[in-house]
Design a protein around this motif. Structure first.
Motif, PDB file in Angstrom:
ATOM      1  N   CYS A 250      -9.514  -2.926   0.696  1.00 55.82           N
ATOM      2  CA  CYS A 250      -9.946  -3.965  -0.252  1.00 55.82           C
ATOM      3  C   CYS A 250     -11.453  -4.195  -0.209  1.00 55.82           C
ATOM      4  CB  CYS A 250      -9.241  -5.284   0.060  1.00 55.82           C
ATOM      5  SG  CYS A 250      -7.478  -5.269  -0.316  1.00 55.82           S
ATOM      6  N   ALA A 251     -12.154  -3.431   0.628  1.00 56.32           N
ATOM      7  CA  ALA A 251     -13.608  -3.578   0.754  1.00 56.32           C
ATOM      8  C   ALA A 251     -14.006  -4.994   1.152  1.00 56.32           C
ATOM      9  CB  ALA A 251     -14.305  -3.190  -0.562  1.00 56.32           C
ATOM     10  N   GLY A 252     -13.099  -5.730   1.804  1.00 50.02           N
ATOM     11  CA  GLY A 252     -13.437  -7.081   2.246  1.00 50.02           C
ATOM     12  C   GLY A 252     -13.600  -8.078   1.115  1.00 50.02           C
ATOM     13  N   LEU A 253     -13.092  -7.753  -0.077  1.00 47.20           N
ATOM     14  CA  LEU A 253     -13.210  -8.669  -1.212  1.00 47.20           C
ATOM     15  C   LEU A 253     -12.073  -9.686  -1.181  1.00 47.20           C
ATOM     16  CD1 LEU A 253     -14.161  -6.364  -4.212  1.00 47.20           C
ATOM     17  CD2 LEU A 253     -15.600  -8.035  -3.068  1.00 47.20           C
ATOM     18  N   PRO A 254     -12.382 -10.978  -1.157  1.00 48.10           N
ATOM     19  CA  PRO A 254     -11.323 -11.986  -1.099  1.00 48.10           C
ATOM     20  C   PRO A 254     -10.333 -11.899  -2.252  1.00 48.10           C
ATOM     21  CG  PRO A 254     -13.399 -12.969  -0.460  1.00 48.10           C
ATOM     22  CD  PRO A 254     -13.722 -11.583  -0.937  1.00 48.10           C
ATOM     23  N   LEU A 255     -10.799 -11.601  -3.472  1.00 49.88           N
ATOM     24  CA  LEU A 255      -9.874 -11.496  -4.597  1.00 49.88           C
ATOM     25  C   LEU A 255      -8.844 -10.398  -4.329  1.00 49.88           C
ATOM     26  CD1 LEU A 255      -8.912 -12.169  -7.462  1.00 49.88           C
ATOM     27  CD2 LEU A 255     -10.605 -10.531  -8.324  1.00 49.88           C
ATOM     28  N   ALA A 256      -9.305  -9.223  -3.888  1.00 50.95           N
ATOM     29  CA  ALA A 256      -8.390  -8.117  -3.596  1.00 50.95           C
ATOM     30  C   ALA A 256      -7.468  -8.470  -2.434  1.00 50.95           C
ATOM     31  CB  ALA A 256      -9.187  -6.853  -3.276  1.00 50.95           C
ATOM     32  N   LEU A 257      -8.000  -9.149  -1.443  1.00 54.75           N
ATOM     33  CA  LEU A 257      -7.184  -9.541  -0.296  1.00 54.75           C
ATOM     34  C   LEU A 257      -6.061 -10.486  -0.711  1.00 54.75           C
ATOM     35  CD1 LEU A 257     -10.118 -10.091   2.218  1.00 54.75           C
ATOM     36  CD2 LEU A 257      -8.408  -8.261   2.356  1.00 54.75           C
ATOM     37  N   ARG A 258      -6.381 -11.444  -1.600  1.00 53.58           N
ATOM     38  CA  ARG A 258      -5.341 -12.383  -2.042  1.00 53.58           C
ATOM     39  C   ARG A 258      -4.266 -11.665  -2.843  1.00 53.58           C
ATOM     40  NH1 ARG A 258      -9.772 -15.635  -3.316  1.00 53.58           N
ATOM     41  NH2 ARG A 258      -9.412 -15.368  -5.557  1.00 53.58           N
ATOM     42  N   VAL A 259      -4.693 -10.720  -3.685  1.00 55.57           N
ATOM     43  CA  VAL A 259      -3.714  -9.971  -4.471  1.00 55.57           C
ATOM     44  C   VAL A 259      -2.812  -9.157  -3.548  1.00 55.57           C
ATOM     45  CG1 VAL A 259      -3.422  -8.141  -6.186  1.00 55.57           C
ATOM     46  CG2 VAL A 259      -5.135  -9.923  -6.551  1.00 55.57           C
ATOM     47  N   CYS A 260      -3.402  -8.525  -2.533  1.00 54.25           N
ATOM     48  CA  CYS A 260      -2.601  -7.732  -1.601  1.00 54.25           C
ATOM     49  C   CYS A 260      -1.641  -8.612  -0.810  1.00 54.25           C
ATOM     50  CB  CYS A 260      -3.509  -6.953  -0.654  1.00 54.25           C
ATOM     51  SG  CYS A 260      -4.265  -5.516  -1.439  1.00 54.25           S
ATOM     52  N   ALA A 261      -2.099  -9.794  -0.444  1.00 48.37           N
ATOM     53  CA  ALA A 261      -1.197 -10.714   0.249  1.00 48.37           C
ATOM     54  C   ALA A 261      -0.023 -11.084  -0.644  1.00 48.37           C
ATOM     55  CB  ALA A 261      -1.965 -11.970   0.674  1.00 48.37           C
ATOM     56  N   ALA A 262      -0.291 -11.244  -1.957  1.00 48.02           N
ATOM     57  CA  ALA A 262       0.786 -11.553  -2.891  1.00 48.02           C
ATOM     58  C   ALA A 262       1.756 -10.381  -3.008  1.00 48.02           C
ATOM     59  CB  ALA A 262       0.209 -11.896  -4.267  1.00 48.02           C
TER      60      ALA A 262
END
Length: 750
Positions: A250-262
């Protein structure tokens, strides 16, 4: 605007101000949206956005932002810019900082605006207008000049700060250039403006706080916290290496991290390593964002793969939707399903962090919106997407037309049952305003001629009542060009007339005449007598504004006669009223009174109370010109009583200027001075600069009539300024002449 169709009948959008300290953190939230190159529109929400659950790993950045937000900090500029790439978490950090600053008692309230800088940017002055709405400044008080509106915003902000007992925090989210932010800078140094941007915004010397990708351990912490929010007992929080691989993908991007958590939350059987394997294997990860960082495409692809097919299809369809958000009803039309069906799918997208919803409206992060748009096929969109967009455009156009018919309906006139009444129609227009305006711009880009010409027509009356002349002018120009391109001369003529009315409202009378002449030529060629009469009436009103009264009289008499033959009583009354104004200015008072009385009778017959009251004001002005001051005062009193009955306080006060003129004519100068002092104070408070200029001119003349040039001079000086700023050169010159006379007075009273 009058009677049952007057602006006073339209429900206004009031921003919510909490009364308790715990809830005082919101003045208003403004979400603005508009299309390039035109200036954007505004949409008002009534709550400050909350920070996403599980927000974490930004304590250092949060303290750096708070350090420069502190109003007591010395040597800190009033504007702070949180900068970083898309998806890095700038908005969440800004909201977290704003809530914390309010919790600490640094600010008495906050304003929030989304500038949509990387989709369809909002012009900074449009954002100012949206803040004026949020600060409960009625549109009728807005000056036409952009710089003057900025001053009004700063003054209104200061007034609200005084009411609440402390400075105000302004948050401007998602700016792409300094020009979007500069108009929003507050006046007082203790206020703060916190902007977020992917760019550096270096041109104004503002303080910048860079926000970067989260390093590995902090990125993993975001994943862990997000999983725990969904399920405190989720065992995968201990899959440290797998989560680290996901964080790296996710390159440390919070938006990508939240999507992956979802994605993980939606698939309890999936391990962190399995998700990481999928992300690492995706060839699409070589795609890049504008700053060279890795793409979110793989993250979005993985999230979409976990959706049910109909929900995944809805995500793609949402990429077609214009505007900052979409209602549940419109989403149902777009998907071609019922509202309960689409609501289930929207909620599934919300669980996957692909949309967020509030009070029946749904929106996407601009990166998510870009991904959704990429699923539609661009210029080679499959036929089902083309049909879906057409359904949506037709839905907006037909519903806007039904709303318009409710808004303009005369008393007792049947209206479409789409809306219960005028208030309901106006509420729908208020909610969809930004979407409808952007729909016209998107239709222009797509060459959807029908929408380009229809929607501006249906929005015309509503936007005039809301005094949104900038957006309305943009839309009418689009309609003119679209109708020309489509060879629709009837719609072109109608668009020219609507454009002329907008130009008259902004006192650009010469341009308005050109527009009405274009309409008149087309209607004449089409042998459309009613359209020709409408254009002549508008042209006559513009000629009045240019003080070309003899020409106006000829044009308006012809228009009146045509409406009489056609049986259009309302428009005949309008033409008569304009005619009466022109006749008054050339000294043909008896004919002026006759024209106004004819208009008054028609308005009374139609139940148009507001317009009838306006005619009584015009009758008072004619009688005063004749020196029949007692009769004129009776006419003004009739108007005043009618305006009071309608609750139109501003028109009540404006009428007092005419009454004071009569009092001066009757040598009752003490009464005139008292009345005008109250009028000037009220109009200054209401920020009605043109009418304040007229009242100050009368006040200066009244003091001069008392022989007190010293007191007359400041009012006349201010009158000259206000009338010049509001494009009234004739009365400006009259006020200037009176000012010269006052200054030359041989024996002024001190």
């Amino acid at each position: 605007m009058n009677g049952p169709n007057s602006p006073g009948d339209l429900p206004t959008s009031h921003a919510h101000v909490q009364g308790t300290r715990a809830g005082r953190d919101t003045i208003a939230v403004q979400n603005n949206y508009g299309a390039v190159p035109a200036r954007g529109a505004a949409q008002t929400l009534l709550t400050l956005p909350s920070v996403d659950a599980g927000f974490t790993s930004r304590s250092g950045e949060l303290e750096r932002v708070l350090a420069v937000l502190d109003p007591e900090a010395e040597g800190v500029p009033g504007v702070v810019v949180s900068q970083g790439m898309g998806g890095v978490g700038k908005t969440q950090l800004a909201l977290a900082a704003g809530h914390e600053a309010l919790r600490r008692g640094w600010f008495a309230g906050a304003l929030f605006v989304n500038l949509h800088g990387y989709t369809t940017p909002v012009d900074g002055d449009r954002a100012v207008e949206s803040f004026l709405r949020g600060l409960d400044v009625p549109p009728r008080r807005w000056p036409d000049d952009a710089e003057a509106r900025r001053g009004l915003y700063r003054s209104a902000l200061e007034e609200r700060a005084l009411e609440l007992g402390g400075p105000i925090l302004v948050v401007a989210d998602n700016a792409s250039e300094a020009g979007q932010v500069a108009p929003l800078v507050p006046g007082r140094t203790r206020h703060r403006l916190l902007a977020t941007s992917r760019d550096r915004l270096t041109s104004h010397g503002w303080r910048r706080v860079p926000i970067d990708h989260l390093p590995g351990d902090r990125a993993v912490r975001v994943l862990v916290e997000a999983l725990r929010v969904g399920d405190p007992d989720d065992d995968r929080v201990s899959e440290t290496e797998g989560l680290a691989r996901v964080a790296r993908a996710c390159a440390g991007l919070p938006l990508a991290l939240r999507v992956c958590a979802a994605v993980l939350a939606a698939a309890p059987d999936m391990t962190a390593d399995e998700l990481a394997d999928t992300l690492e294997a995706s060839a699409t990860r070589v795609l890049r964002l504008g700053d060279g960082s890795r793409s979110l495409h793989a993250v979005f692809e993985q999230s979409r793969a976990r959706l049910a097919p109909d929900t995944a299809e809805l995500l793609a369809l949402l990429g077609l939707a214009p505007g900052p958000d979409i209602s549940t009803a419109a989403a149902a039309v777009l998907a071609g399903v019922t509202e309960p069906e689409v609501l289930e799918r929207l909620r599934a997208l919300s669980v996957a962090h692909l949309v967020s919803g509030r009070e029946g409206r749904w929106r996407m992060h601009d990166l998510t919106a870009g991904y959704a748009a990429s699923l539609c096929g661009g210029d080679e969109a499959p036929e089902r997407f083309v049909r879906a967009r057409r359904r949506l455009f037709d839905h907006y156009a037909s519903t806007a037309d039904d709303a318009r018919l409710n808004i303009v309906a005369l008393s007792g006139q049947r209206t479409p049952d789409t809306f219960a009444d005028r208030a309901a129609a106006t509420r729908w227009m208020d909610a969809e305003r930004a979407v409808l305006i952007d729909t016209v711009h998107v239709a222009r880009e797509l060459g959807e001629t029908r929408t380009e010409t229809d929607l501006p027509l249906y929005l015309n009356t509503y936007l005039k009542w809301r005094r949104d002349f900038g957006d309305l002018e943009d839309l009418q120009w689009i309609a003119v060009r679209a109708s020309q391109r489509g060879g629709d001369e009837e719609r072109e003529a109608l668009s020219w007339d609507h454009l002329g009315a907008v130009l008259r409202a902004t006192r650009r009378f010469e341009e308005a005449m050109d527009a009405h002449v274009c309409a008149l030529r087309l209607y004449t060629e089409l042998e459309d007598q009613h359209g020709e009469a409408v254009s002549r009436s508008g042209l006559g009103a513009a000629l009045n504004g240019e003080r070309r009264f003899e020409e106006a009289i000829d044009v308006l008499r012809g228009s009146q006669a045509m409406f009489a033959r056609l049986g259009d009583v309302l428009r005949e009354a309008n033409a008569c009223n304009h005619l009466g104004e022109a006749l008054r200015e050339v000294g043909r008072y008896a004919e002026s009174v006759e024209a106004h009385q004819r208009a008054r009778g028609f308005y009374h017959q139609l139940g148009e109370v507001h317009r009838e009251a306006k005619v009584w004001v015009n009758l008072g002005a004619v009688l005063a010109r004749e020196g029949r001051f007692t009769e004129a005062m009776e006419a003004y009193e009739r108007a005043r009583t009618m305006f009071q009955g309608l609750g139109d306080t501003l028109e009540v006060v404006r009428t007092e200027t005419g009454t004071a003129t009569c009092l001066r004519g009757l040598h009752r100068t003490d009464e005139a001075l008292a009345a005008l002092d109250a009028v000037v104070g009220f109009l200054a408070e209401e920020r009605d600069p043109h009418h304040e200029g007229l009242a100050r001119y009368e006040l200066g003349l009244t003091w001069a009539a008392r022989g007190d040039a010293v007191r007359a001079i400041p009012h006349l000086e201010r009158a000259v300024e206000l009338l010049a700023e509001n494009n009234d050169p004739y009365l400006r010159d009259r006020a200037a002449e009176a000012l010269v006379s006052a200054r030359d007075s041989p024996d002024p009273v001190g």
